[in-house]
Design a protein around this motif. Sequence first.
Motif, mmCIF file in Angstrom:
data_model
loop_
_atom_site.group_PDB
_atom_site.id
_atom_site.type_symbol
_atom_site.label_atom_id
_atom_site.label_comp_id
_atom_site.label_asym_id
_atom_site.label_seq_id
_atom_site.Cartn_x
_atom_site.Cartn_y
_atom_site.Cartn_z
ATOM 1 N N ARG A 34 0.816 -1.204 0.000
ATOM 2 C CA ARG A 34 0.000 0.000 0.000
ATOM 3 C C ARG A 34 0.856 1.263 0.000
ATOM 4 N N THR A 35 1.925 1.254 -0.743
ATOM 5 C CA THR A 35 2.786 2.438 -0.848
ATOM 6 C C THR A 35 2.793 2.969 -2.273
ATOM 7 N N ASP A 36 1.793 2.564 -3.083
ATOM 8 C CA ASP A 36 1.783 2.957 -4.495
ATOM 9 C C ASP A 36 0.777 4.058 -4.792
ATOM 10 N N ASN A 37 0.407 4.813 -3.760
ATOM 11 C CA ASN A 37 -0.539 5.924 -3.902
ATOM 12 C C ASN A 37 -1.932 5.461 -4.324
ATOM 13 N N SER A 38 -2.300 4.208 -4.037
ATOM 14 C CA SER A 38 -3.614 3.679 -4.388
ATOM 15 C C SER A 38 -4.508 3.669 -3.156
ATOM 16 N N SER A 39 -5.754 4.083 -3.359
ATOM 17 C CA SER A 39 -6.708 4.080 -2.246
ATOM 18 C C SER A 39 -7.410 2.739 -2.113
ATOM 19 N N GLY A 40 -7.408 1.931 -3.172
ATOM 20 C CA GLY A 40 -8.108 0.657 -3.125
ATOM 21 C C GLY A 40 -9.591 0.788 -3.374
ATOM 22 N N LEU A 41 -10.063 2.001 -3.747
ATOM 23 C CA LEU A 41 -11.486 2.216 -3.989
ATOM 24 C C LEU A 41 -11.819 2.338 -5.466
ATOM 25 N N GLY A 42 -10.835 2.465 -6.324
ATOM 26 C CA GLY A 42 -11.098 2.723 -7.742
ATOM 27 C C GLY A 42 -11.969 1.680 -8.399
ATOM 28 N N LEU A 43 -11.558 0.408 -8.345
ATOM 29 C CA LEU A 43 -12.350 -0.642 -8.983
ATOM 30 C C LEU A 43 -13.634 -0.935 -8.218
ATOM 31 N N SER A 44 -13.662 -0.667 -6.918
ATOM 32 C CA SER A 44 -14.911 -0.817 -6.155
ATOM 33 C C SER A 44 -15.944 0.185 -6.646
ATOM 34 N N ILE A 45 -15.495 1.398 -6.935
ATOM 35 C CA ILE A 45 -16.405 2.418 -7.483
ATOM 36 C C ILE A 45 -16.896 1.992 -8.865
ATOM 37 N N VAL A 46 -15.999 1.425 -9.680
ATOM 38 C CA VAL A 46 -16.402 0.926 -10.997
ATOM 39 C C VAL A 46 -17.502 -0.124 -10.864
ATOM 40 N N ALA A 47 -17.315 -1.081 -9.954
ATOM 41 C CA ALA A 47 -18.302 -2.151 -9.764
ATOM 42 C C ALA A 47 -19.643 -1.590 -9.316
ATOM 43 N N GLU A 48 -19.625 -0.617 -8.405
ATOM 44 C CA GLU A 48 -20.887 -0.025 -7.929
ATOM 45 C C GLU A 48 -21.590 0.731 -9.045
ATOM 46 N N CYS A 49 -20.840 1.442 -9.886
ATOM 47 C CA CYS A 49 -21.446 2.177 -11.001
ATOM 48 C C CYS A 49 -22.101 1.216 -11.992
ATOM 49 N N VAL A 50 -21.433 0.103 -12.288
ATOM 50 C CA VAL A 50 -21.993 -0.893 -13.204
ATOM 51 C C VAL A 50 -23.274 -1.485 -12.618
ATOM 52 N N ASN A 51 -23.266 -1.803 -11.334
ATOM 53 C CA ASN A 51 -24.459 -2.368 -10.681
ATOM 54 C C ASN A 51 -25.629 -1.398 -10.712
ATOM 55 N N LEU A 52 -25.361 -0.095 -10.534
ATOM 56 C CA LEU A 52 -26.435 0.895 -10.550
ATOM 57 C C LEU A 52 -27.082 1.004 -11.926
ATOM 58 N N MET A 53 -26.355 0.619 -12.973
ATOM 59 C CA MET A 53 -26.923 0.633 -14.328
ATOM 60 C C MET A 53 -27.384 -0.757 -14.755
ATOM 61 N N ASN A 54 -27.604 -1.641 -13.753
ATOM 62 C CA ASN A 54 -28.123 -3.000 -13.995
ATOM 63 C C ASN A 54 -27.206 -3.825 -14.889
ATOM 64 N N GLY A 55 -25.916 -3.593 -14.774
ATOM 65 C CA GLY A 55 -24.950 -4.365 -15.528
ATOM 66 C C GLY A 55 -24.235 -5.369 -14.652
ATOM 67 N N LEU A 56 -23.389 -6.184 -15.280
ATOM 68 C CA LEU A 56 -22.589 -7.177 -14.571
ATOM 69 C C LEU A 56 -21.117 -6.892 -14.847
ATOM 70 N N ILE A 57 -20.276 -7.166 -13.855
ATOM 71 C CA ILE A 57 -18.851 -6.919 -14.018
ATOM 72 C C ILE A 57 -18.062 -8.099 -13.464
ATOM 73 N N SER A 58 -16.963 -8.427 -14.144
ATOM 74 C CA SER A 58 -16.088 -9.514 -13.702
ATOM 75 C C SER A 58 -14.681 -9.208 -14.193
ATOM 76 N N ALA A 59 -13.728 -10.053 -13.795
ATOM 77 C CA ALA A 59 -12.334 -9.842 -14.190
ATOM 78 C C ALA A 59 -11.686 -11.179 -14.513
ATOM 79 N N LYS A 60 -10.748 -11.160 -15.454
ATOM 80 C CA LYS A 60 -9.948 -12.337 -15.796
ATOM 81 C C LYS A 60 -8.481 -11.915 -15.867
ATOM 82 N N PHE A 61 -7.599 -12.815 -15.458
ATOM 83 C CA PHE A 61 -6.161 -12.508 -15.509
ATOM 84 C C PHE A 61 -5.404 -13.711 -16.060
ATOM 85 N N GLN A 62 -4.664 -13.444 -17.108
ATOM 86 C CA GLN A 62 -3.758 -14.441 -17.666
ATOM 87 C C GLN A 62 -2.438 -13.710 -17.921
ATOM 88 N N LYS A 63 -1.543 -13.953 -17.007
ATOM 89 C CA LYS A 63 -0.314 -13.161 -16.919
ATOM 90 C C LYS A 63 0.289 -12.904 -18.300
#
Length: 448
Positions: free
Chosen positions: A407-436
Amino acid sequence: MTIKNQSISKRFEAWVIRLINKPRNHLYTYILFATIIAGILSIVTWLILNNASNMLYLRNYGKRAEAISREITTMVESKNLTYYQAIETIDLTQYYEENIRLVSNNGEKHSNDNKRMNFHSNDILYMFPINYSDSSGQILIRPMRRMLVPQYYEFIIVLISAFIFMLTLFLFIRKSIRYIEEIDRSIDIIAGGKLEYEIPIRGNNELSRLAANINEMSNSLKERMDIEKESDIKQRQLITDISHDLRTPLTALIGYLDLLENHIYENQEEADDFIHCASQKCFKLQTLIEELFTYNKLINKDIPISIEKDDIIEIVKEIISEQGLKINLESKERKAIISIDRNLINRIFDNLFDNIRKYGIRSEDATIYIKKIDHKVIIIVENSTDQDLSNKVDNIFERMYVGNESRTDNSSGLGLSIVAECVNLMNGLISAKFQKPRLQIIMEFNEG
């Protein structure tokens, strides 16, 4: 038939049809059926008891009628009375509990004979032979109604019939009454705090549906309370995490200001460096507080939302042109219409692009894919990152979560949480995939 009578007839016919078509599992239909059966049984009971009492009293009254006939016969024979003499001599009014008439077989009738008693086909009539000095005849005796069945007997018969009615009705509806009592006890249990308790479902009527609705309501209430409890735990965790994030830059800011205030620096260049660092910490605090306020408004739905149909492809093109990042847009579709709020969609992409700036590999371009699948519009934001999210991709939308756990990278940890809440308010779905090393943020909206 008048118009009014036709209207009444049609309404009655419609009511009868509705009554017949009502399913038998309706409670009121069952109660109506039980009431009719109980009424029929009570009426049958009344008829049987009434006839039995009549037969009993007829048997007993026959002896009285015989005694009266013997008394009249004795007077006629002892005085050797003719038919007319018997009528004039014998005072029949002394038998006030009976209607008595003397008749002669030779067809002679007294002028006052028919004024004393009129007979009907359903009257009980006793006939006894008698011999006058001039002819033979009969003594006709009709008992009064009160002589056949005493009033207290009628009252007892009515009571017994009413008891049969109530008993029959009770036997029909006792299961429903017991079920109502069980529902009442179950409600007391649920009201006592045992929301997981379920009322047994019996039958298929209003009571069973009431029990099912109460179960559904208690389950919903339990789920809501569990969600609120979990939310409360997360809220406390959020406060703890925010306190940590606020305290770190605030401590550094106080340290820089203390150095400047006490002139603990070697030269003006070092002082300017302290001022610059303090300014950066202030900006970080400001950003963190703004994101916290935004997130709090989103989760409490305390933000105006205006949903309109718009072309997401044109919107994304416009947003990309304002970001100053190397972002490619790939889509085979000419248009992709979805229902969105422009402010929320702008906030979503602003946060996603900020995330790319913080964690993305600068030498590689990010890509946005937009495609349609089964009346769904899929938006995929993909970029390369030097963070290893192999076992963390499911957590990136959680509050205060960051890929860099130091937690020393100037990140609040709320950015993607806000994205998820905005998508939910517009009746959308959100997910993530990672393949290095590629991370995909996938958003799904209904087309149109």
